[in-house]
Scaffold this motif. Structure first.
Motif, PDB file in Angstrom:
ATOM      1  N   ASP A   1       2.223   3.124   2.930  1.00 14.63           N
ATOM      2  CA  ASP A   1       1.756   3.888   2.971  1.00 14.63           C
ATOM      3  C   ASP A   1       2.178   5.438   2.603  1.00 14.63           C
ATOM      4  OD1 ASP A   1      -0.890   4.919   2.646  1.00 14.63           O
ATOM      5  OD2 ASP A   1      -1.494   5.271   4.148  1.00 14.63           O
TER       6      ASP A   1
ATOM      7  N   LYS B   1     -10.374   0.385  -4.968  1.00 10.38           N
ATOM      8  CA  LYS B   1     -10.419   1.063  -3.328  1.00 10.38           C
ATOM      9  C   LYS B   1     -11.235   2.132  -2.875  1.00 10.38           C
ATOM     10  CE  LYS B   1      -7.489   2.674  -0.093  1.00 10.38           C
ATOM     11  NZ  LYS B   1      -6.769   4.165   0.135  1.00 10.38           N
TER      12      LYS B   1
ATOM     13  N   HIS C   1       1.213  -1.474  -0.493  1.00 12.51           N
ATOM     14  CA  HIS C   1       0.466  -0.363  -0.302  1.00 12.51           C
ATOM     15  C   HIS C   1       1.196   1.341   0.227  1.00 12.51           C
ATOM     16  CE1 HIS C   1      -3.801   1.774   1.844  1.00 12.51           C
ATOM     17  NE2 HIS C   1      -2.576   3.158   2.053  1.00 12.51           N
TER      18      HIS C   1
ATOM     19  N   HIS D   1      -4.799  -1.080   6.872  1.00 13.52           N
ATOM     20  CA  HIS D   1      -4.455  -0.450   7.923  1.00 13.52           C
ATOM     21  C   HIS D   1      -5.548  -1.054   9.405  1.00 13.52           C
ATOM     22  CE1 HIS D   1      -3.657   3.510   5.753  1.00 13.52           C
ATOM     23  NE2 HIS D   1      -4.825   3.185   5.184  1.00 13.52           N
TER      24      HIS D   1
ATOM     25  N   HIS E   1       1.231   4.904  -2.074  1.00 12.33           N
ATOM     26  CA  HIS E   1       0.976   5.916  -3.034  1.00 12.33           C
ATOM     27  C   HIS E   1       1.908   6.712  -3.504  1.00 12.33           C
ATOM     28  CE1 HIS E   1      -2.628   6.516  -0.610  1.00 12.33           C
ATOM     29  NE2 HIS E   1      -2.044   5.586   0.345  1.00 12.33           N
TER      30      HIS E   1
HETATM   31 ZN    ZN Z   1      -3.149   5.213   1.644  1.00 11.07          ZN
END
Ligand code: ZN
Length: 1005
Positions: free
Chosen positions: A755, A511, A227, A690, A229
């Motif tokens: 993340d 998502k 995960h 998460h 970005h």
């Molecule tokens: Zn994220």
């Protein structure tokens, strides 16, 4: 420190005695330290485990036959710029066919590459007995009685040699086994040469074996970060004029950094960046005035580090239409008046004294401001943002500049999108960073929650696909698009499948967001957040405090059982603009909407990944998954698999397995439904992102297991969130946070993720955090730099070690800190400097020669950690840095070192489980199980070479005879260092090359 570990050996195996096309000598028991289990992991087994619609262990069309290799449109292209692989295959000299080996080539003709003299941690999980319903249920039951002891999973086998051809792993095992496999492959090629019409030169190449001496290093499968970005992270790395606010400790510092960034920009360009944390300057939330002057009239939009809150300045709010510019304010009286009328509906809360939110405030101010004529500015159209909040100043009724959750989108939408070329450059920059950290595959979750739903599609179509076609994707990428766009994904998959044939680009994830974050008080909890009471708590600014208190008052009469007085935020999809954070967090997507979307996606056979941090959000997501799966089973989504399973059972029964038939017949309808739900959930990889807090009443681990869900927790978030757990949630909920071991104990396979860029992309420290629930002690992190070449860029500072107070480590930590946050592309310090500073601190501590020597090798001895040099987290973590419990305290996968009484000690992962979380389990979460994340036949040759330093080497650390606690203790002293990274069997990162580059740059500068 020069490590010349690659011998230039070219073994030419003539076409030997061709006994058979036996690929592997036996597949059965073999000699230590080989790994017969690995050899035995047959393609058939891998096929079963690769359920995202892929058809084999290698979901792609290349890699197994020479007809396909290097020819198809999507065949891998050498990463010339990033593949300084000369050393590994510059054997030169004429091969049998007179070909000279070309350094760094990707060997389209299929020479065999034999990696030897290594300790290879294969990442192959031995089968834990049966994978069936009974086993999982038993595991769930056993694992959730508390204690977090963990399920005893088998140990991952080690090997010492590996054979690679055309970027794929052919064999793994002992040197003898792998040599035998090489001979067999060569013999098979020679036999094929006898066939008429065969290209002799091509066949000749296949009998060449290139040897790679790995110098005894530890090889791990390339890390998977499930995960990240990618584009936003890469833009942050690649762009100039970015205001990086990490660690900014005052309003003045924020302004100074914004001004510096703005100076590099044109007059109309946006100041972007962010990553601020109000905790760094005492907890007061900033407002737009902090940025206005510094930005010099430019719009500025700066998300908080957790990306669930953002600060926009006045110019940005104006561009977004949330404020009228002063000049327009008077003329806009009519607009404001209309806004007032529209806002009236939202004004109900005003009577109760709640700061009435942007909607009502806009109306009131619109009237006042318009009438006065002299108002410097005015709020504009009242925004009603589902799942978001525009903070307003109760005194003026105007936006403060703080935007929460989906309200961020109001301003984010006004930021011009970087063109595809800039985003492609961002991917390249992100790739360089990732490969330098050993990350060879990522799950891309798209741009920020607030960006428009089509932006991930534009990244896929305009950026990733062209890069994949050009063979320029530096790493493996599995990408998500918004759940709300699932209808678009169905035809896209019909046309393009699920992967680009080059093997680097994959898609199919959907998502969505169920809630926000703890840091922004928007994670959806069953019980209220504690009220801010100390200056160190982030939301203790006066306006936020007022809002929360008011909210408490207005809700005080409505306490009801489970909610404990929580208002139900976002019920039915509507968020509220209350002007402050809600008491129990809020939904980002309406509950019913989420259920419907999940059900539709599951029915279409698609993967769904939902962000859920709060305990209530996790429960709601799991509930939505369970309902969607049950409906999917009813609709026959799993009909094909189910028929296959029924056939297998029948065959088993026919084969006369006594008892098997009885068991099958005994399965009740209810049990069958439960089983099918779980199996479908596993196949579709329904992910909960998460999974930071779990509810008390419902055993969420059992519910997750029942839905066959895939948790994707973030161990590095534990470090950033640790200081706010108790102040916001109280001791009990804080102790249960980040339930890593419980998830593993429930028979699930948590895929670890960073993340990034929410936190740095650091799988090694992520593993550390999962095992020790703390950041690596600064001396250990600093010592790791001693493993690198002197001029290499230093290792990044592990998250959470920024505020070292201990005198003796300050120098080293400061030196290490100068390179923090992925800024290694332009780090001023070198590993040598960090190492020197560290050794000076060691000398100052008066250690003996033996300890110094060990420290120099990258392993700070425990004496260093215990002798008054402990970092702050040693104290805060309540025993994490206490005496290391090598004595086998706590066996099993969940056990770490024997710390005493630390928060969440029960939730430590073993080193092995944490490594699996960043390799095999990570690959599973992105639908690439067996394809990457393991070093086994059929997988791509994606791997990292790491140095672990210290005595005994890698085997002493990860060997199967070592107790789990010993591995955890060893990790505490020795942070592994990524030295080289390989993707598709090609060298794509080499720290020594980087060191030479750095030295060259130094000489020039
Ligand atoms: Zn994220």
């Amino acid at each position: 420190m020069a490590v010349n570990n690659t011998s230039k050996v070219l073994l030419v195996l003539s076409a030997l005695v061709a006994l058979a096309a036996v690929f592997w000598p036996s597949g059965g028991p073999g000699g230590a330290p080989g790994s017969p289990e690995v050899a035995g992991s047959s393609n058939a087994a891998a096929e079963e485990r690769c359920p995202l619609g892929f058809t084999g262990p290698n979901p792609h069309t290349f890699g197994t036959s020479k007809q396909q290799a290097g020819k198809g449109p999507g065949a891998p292209v050498p990463l010339a710029a990033m593949a300084p692989a000369a050393r590994t295959s510059s054997a030169g000299g004429g091969g049998p066919g007179g070909r000279s080996a070309r350094g760094g080539d990707d060997d389209p003709l299929g020479r065999l590459h034999l990696f030897f003299n290594a300790t290879i941690w294969t990442g192959v999980e031995p089968p834990p007995g049966q994978e069936g319903a009974a086993a999982a249920a038993a595991a769930a039951a056993a694992g959730n009685g508390g204690g977090g002891g963990g399920v005893k999973r088998g140990r991952v086998p080690l090997a010492s040699a590996m054979l690679v051809q055309r970027g794929g792993v052919v064999a793994v095992g002992s040197l003898e086994e792998v040599r035998a496999a090489a001979e067999a492959a060569a013999a098979a090629a020679a036999a094929a040469a006898a066939a008429p019409g065969t290209d002799e030169a091509a066949v000749q190449a296949e009998v060449e074996v290139v040897g790679h001496d790995m110098g005894g290093r530890l090889l791990l499968p390339g890390f998977v970060d499930a995960h990240v970005h990618l584009v936003p992270g890469g833009l942050g790395l690649a762009r100039t004029g970015v205001a990086d606010l990490r660690g900014a400790a005052s309003r003045q510092e924020v302004a100074a950094r914004v001004a510096a960034a703005a100076a590099a920009l044109g007059p109309e360009e946006w100041v972007l960046g962010g990553q601020w944390d109000e905790g760094d300057w005492g907890g007061q939330l900033p407002d737009r005035s902090w940025l206005d002057e510094a930005a010099g009239g430019r719009p500025a939009y700066l998300p908080r580090h957790d990306l669930h809150m953002a600060l926009a300045n006045t110019a940005a709010l104006q561009r977004a239409g949330l404020l009228q510019p002063p000049a327009a304010a008077a003329g806009a009286a009519a607009v404001a008046g209309a806004a007032g009328a529209a806002g009236a509906a939202g004004a109900a809360d005003a009577e109760s004294g709640v700061s009435a939110g942007a909607a009502a405030a806009a109306g009131e101010d619109g009237g006042g401001g318009g009438g006065g004529g002299g108002a410097p500015e005015a709020a504009a159209v009242p925004p009603h943002v589902e799942g978001g909040v525009v903070d307003v100043d109760p005194a003026t009724g105007l936006p403060t500049g703080i935007l929460r959750e989906r309200a961020m989108g109001l301003v984010a939408a006004a930021v011009p999108e970087p063109p595809p070329a800039a985003r492609a450059a961002a991917v390249a920059a992100a790739g360089r960073l990732a490969l330098s950290r050993g990350v060879t595959a990522v799950g891309d979750m798209g741009r920020y929650p607030t960006a428009d739903p089509d932006s991930p599609w534009r990244d896929l179509v305009d950026v990733y696909m062209p890069l994949a076609r050009a063979g320029r994707l530096p790493l493996r990428l599995y990408t998500h698009v918004p759940l709300s766009t699932w209808r678009k994904l169905v035809p896209y998959q019909l046309v393009y499948g699920r992967s680009h044939p080059g093997g680097r680009l994959h898609w199919g994830g959907l998502k969505d967001f169920a809630d926000g974050s703890l840091g922004s008080r928007t994670a959806l909890m069953w019980a209220p957040y504690l009220l801010p009471h100390s200056d160190s708590d982030s939301d203790s600014s006066s306006s936020a405090r007022a809002g929360v208190n008011n909210s408490t008052t207005s809700n005080s009469g409505g306490s009801n059982g489970g909610d404990e007085g929580c208002g139900v935020e976002g019920e039915g999809g509507g968020g509220r603009s209350t002007g402050s954070a809600p008491r129990c967090g809020q939904r980002a997507t309406g509950r019913e909407e989420l259920r419907q979307l999940a059900a539709a996606a599951v029915k279409a056979g698609l993967q769904v990944s939902v962000h859920a941090i709060g305990d209530r959000a996790v429960d709601e997501v799991v509930g939505a998954f369970a309902a969607a799966l049950a409906a999917g089973v009813e609709a026959g989504v799993d009909a094909a698999e189910e028929a296959e399973r029924a056939e297998q059972r029948q065959q088993q029964a026919a084969a006369g397995a006594a008892g098997g038939e009885g068991e099958a017949a005994a399965e009740s309808e209810e049990a069958a439904l439960r089983r099918r739900v779980r199996q479908l959930g596993e196949r579709l990889r329904l992910r909960v992102e998460h999974v930071q807090h779990v509810s008390g009443a419902a055993n969420v681990s059992a519910a997750l297991a029942a839905a066959g869900a895939t948790p994707v927790p973030n161990p590095l978030h534990l470090l950033t969130d640790a200081p706010m757990l108790r102040p916001r949630l109280g001791a009990e909920r804080a102790a249960r946070a980040f339930p890593l071991a419980s998830l593993a104990a429930a028979g699930l396979r948590p895929a670890l993720a960073s993340d990034w860029p929410v936190v740095d992309l650091q799988p090694v420290t992520g593993v550390y955090a999962a095992v020790h629930r703390a950041a690596p002690p600064p001396p250990v992190a600093a010592a790791a730099n001693c493993l690198l070449p002197r001029h290499a860029p230093p290792l990044p500072q592990p998250v959470g070690t920024a505020t070292t107070t201990t005198t003796a480590t300050t120098t080293a930590a400061a030196a290490a800190g100068s390179s923090s946050h992925g800024a290694d592309l332009a780090a001023p310090a070198t590993a040598g400097e960090v190492c020197d500073a560290f050794l000076a601190s060691v000398a100052a501590a008066g250690l003996g020669e033996a300890e110094q020597a060990e420290a120099a090798s990258g392993c700070a001895p425990e004496a260093l950690l215990l002798g008054g040099l402990r970092g702050p987290e040693g104290g805060r973590g309540g025993g994490d840095e206490a005496a290391v419990g090598d004595g086998g305290a706590g066996a099993g996968a969940g056990a770490g070192a024997g710390g005493s009484g630390g928060e969440g000690d029960d939730e430590r992962l073993s080193v092995e489980a944490a490594l699996l979380g960043h390799t095999a389990w990570g690959a599973r979460a992105i639908g690439l199980e067996g394809f990457t994340g393991v070093l086994a036949p059929g997988a791509r040759a994606d791997f990292v070479e790491v140095a672990v330093g210290g005595r005994g080497g890698a085997a002493a650390w990860l060997g199967s005879d070592q107790p789990a606690a010993a591995a955890a203790a060893r990790l505490r002293r020795c942070l592994p260092v990524v030295l080289r990274t390989w993707v598709d069997g090609r060298l794509v990162y080499d720290v020594e090359e980087r060191a030479q580059e750095a030295a060259g740059a130094e000489a020039k500068g």
